[in-house]
Design an enzyme around this catalytic site. Structure first.
Site, short mmCIF file in Angstrom:
data_model
loop_
_atom_site.label_atom_id
_atom_site.label_comp_id
_atom_site.label_asym_id
_atom_site.label_seq_id
_atom_site.Cartn_x
_atom_site.Cartn_y
_atom_site.Cartn_z
N TYR A 1 24.10 48.57 44.69
CA TYR A 1 25.36 49.29 44.45
C TYR A 1 25.16 50.33 43.34
CZ TYR A 1 26.85 44.91 46.65
OH TYR A 1 26.96 43.82 47.49
N CYS B 1 33.28 44.49 36.99
CA CYS B 1 34.60 44.93 36.54
C CYS B 1 35.67 43.90 36.86
CB CYS B 1 34.96 46.28 37.16
SG CYS B 1 35.05 46.24 38.97
#
Length: 456
Positions: free
Chosen positions: A315, A411
């Site tokens: 990612y 996150c």
């Protein structure tokens, strides 16, 4: 539905004992959980219950009878209307403690890690005007064009002229677009009727001061686009790129797949440390550049590279972490599903004279097993996934590659905690977590975890 001890529209006095994951106060009435937005732990308040669900209720503050000493006056006059921030009423130092506790609670309750070290949150030197990316919906209030955040829990647009967590140049973009749309009579999108042209305004600001504007439309054509661009250039001297993104679907996804350059450059540049990066409209790039440097330095510290390692960055976005790692590794592979981001990453590698980074377009769930079959073995894996976290397939492939350690940037404390628990069953134990406040004044927190392979 089981019987609940409270009634809708009734008034109650409640003691707030903690904060929820979205920054709202949490208390109990006769043992039943009640969430109260804009209340703080240690406060007592009179509330009116407006929503009742099976296992919880939501109340609105009528009067605070005992205020927390940590309560402060919000800087923004729209704070209690707008849903963009959740913690402006809480002293900043306490926000940092709350975010540390948020990560600790997640890894204990979801991850089952009772003694894992969660360090104090690394705060921002300036917790205001930090967002380098803005994406606001556009609407109409009678004859007036409005642009701003949605009100909390709704799709009502709160017209915003000065958002205190946005870069000042993004605020300039909002105000310029609002004036021009009004002047040119550009139609705006009505999501109920699925009609109109302009849906969202996206602004991106680089550290050097140049900025990009993306006009997200529900139509292929942007009417009077040349006049639009001309007026924008007059109002925004630092504007270097104007683009149109086409999003025709009836959903809440902000940007579509088609982007057309209307004027200027296809990307803007930003910097992290000694590295520079090309940023295109759909590229992922951390929205708080100053805090991103702190986050990536911590990830690099946890990676503990000597220059001999092969590293996989799943990612990878525009290659920000990848290029940080490449400075200390022998070889780095970056994986990203968004093709324009990979194109940017490749440009970024060339511009920064990085020759030991290879970028692959694809879903990490598919690419990781392919690399494993090809014989690629990672000494260190770094992962910064979307909020949903990693798939079990990706996590298993990490473990099959038997890296010395995994550096997990997240996150979302909940998905981080879940993936830590899965990796624990695959022979990898989390050693420490460092929260970083990437999003001051909001309930969100970023964290980086060091996860080591257990010796058998």
């Amino acid at each position: 539905m089981k019987s609940v001890p409270i009634k809708k529209d009734a008034k109650y006095t409640i003691n707030i004992t903690g904060l929820g994951s979205n920054g709202e106060g949490v208390g109990r009435i006769d043992g039943f959980t009640v969430f109260v937005p804009y209340s703080l732990a240690g406060e007592q308040a009179e509330i009116v219950v407006h929503t009742i669900k099976k296992n919880y209720a939501i109340g609105r503050i009528v009067h605070i009878t005992a205020a927390s000493p940590q309560r402060v006056t919000p800087r923004c006059g729209l704070y209690y209307e707008c849903g963009g921030c959740q913690l402006q009423h809480l002293a900043y130092e306490t926000q940092l403690k709350i975010k540390q506790q948020q990560v600790t609670d997640a890894v204990e309750r979801i991850g089952g890690q009772k003694n894992l070290t969660v360090h104090p949150t690394l705060g921002a030197q300036n917790p205001w005007n930090y967002r380098n990316k803005m994406q606001f919906p556009v609407g109409r209030d009678k004859k007036k064009i409005i642009i701003g955040c949605f009100a909390q829990g709704s799709h009502q647009i709160i017209n915003t002229e000065n958002c205190y967590i946005q870069k000042e140049l993004n605020n300039d973009i909002i105000n310029a677009v609002r004036d021009i749309v009004q002047k040119l009579g550009i139609s705006v999108y009505d999501e109920d009727r699925h009609m109109g042209m302009l849906r969202h305004v996206v602004g991106r600001v680089g550290r050097g001061g140049e900025c990009m504007l993306v006009l997200v439309t529900a139509t292929k054509e942007l009417r009077r686009s040349k006049e639009f661009v001309s007026l924008l250039r007059q109002k925004l001297p630092k504007l270097v790129s104007v683009q149109q993104n086409v999003q025709t679907y009836r959903n809440n996804v902000i940007m579509g797949r088609e982007t057309n350059l209307l004027w200027g450059k296809p990307t803007i540049k930003d910097t992290l440390g000694m590295l520079s990066f090309h940023i295109s409209p759909r590229s992922f790039f951390q929205i708080n550049t100053d805090q991103a440097e702190i986050l990536y330095r911590k990830a690099l510290e946890y990676a503990n590279l000597t220059g001999r390692e092969t590293v996989i960055d799943a990612y990878c976005g525009t290659g920000t972490i990848t290029l940080f790692l490449a400075q200390k590794a022998r070889k780095v592979y970056g994986i990203e599903i968004v093709k324009p981001a990979v194109i940017d990453a490749q440009k970024n590698a060339r511009d920064n004279h990085v020759k030991n980074a290879e970028f692959i377009v694809g879903d990490a769930t598919i690419v990781m097993p392919q690399l494993y079959k090809q014989g690629v073995r990672a000494d260190v894996v770094v992962v910064d996934p979307p909020r949903a976290g990693c798939t079990p397939t990706v996590l298993k492939t990490f473990a099959d590659m038997r890296p010395k350690h995994i550096v997990y940037v997240s996150c979302n404390p909940a998905s981080l905690a879940r993936d830590i628990a899965i990796l624990n069953g695959l022979g990898y134990g989390a050693e420490q977590i460092q929260p970083v406040d990437m999003f001051p004044m909001t309930s969100h927190v970023e964290a980086v975890a060091l996860i080591q392979r257990r010796t058998m």
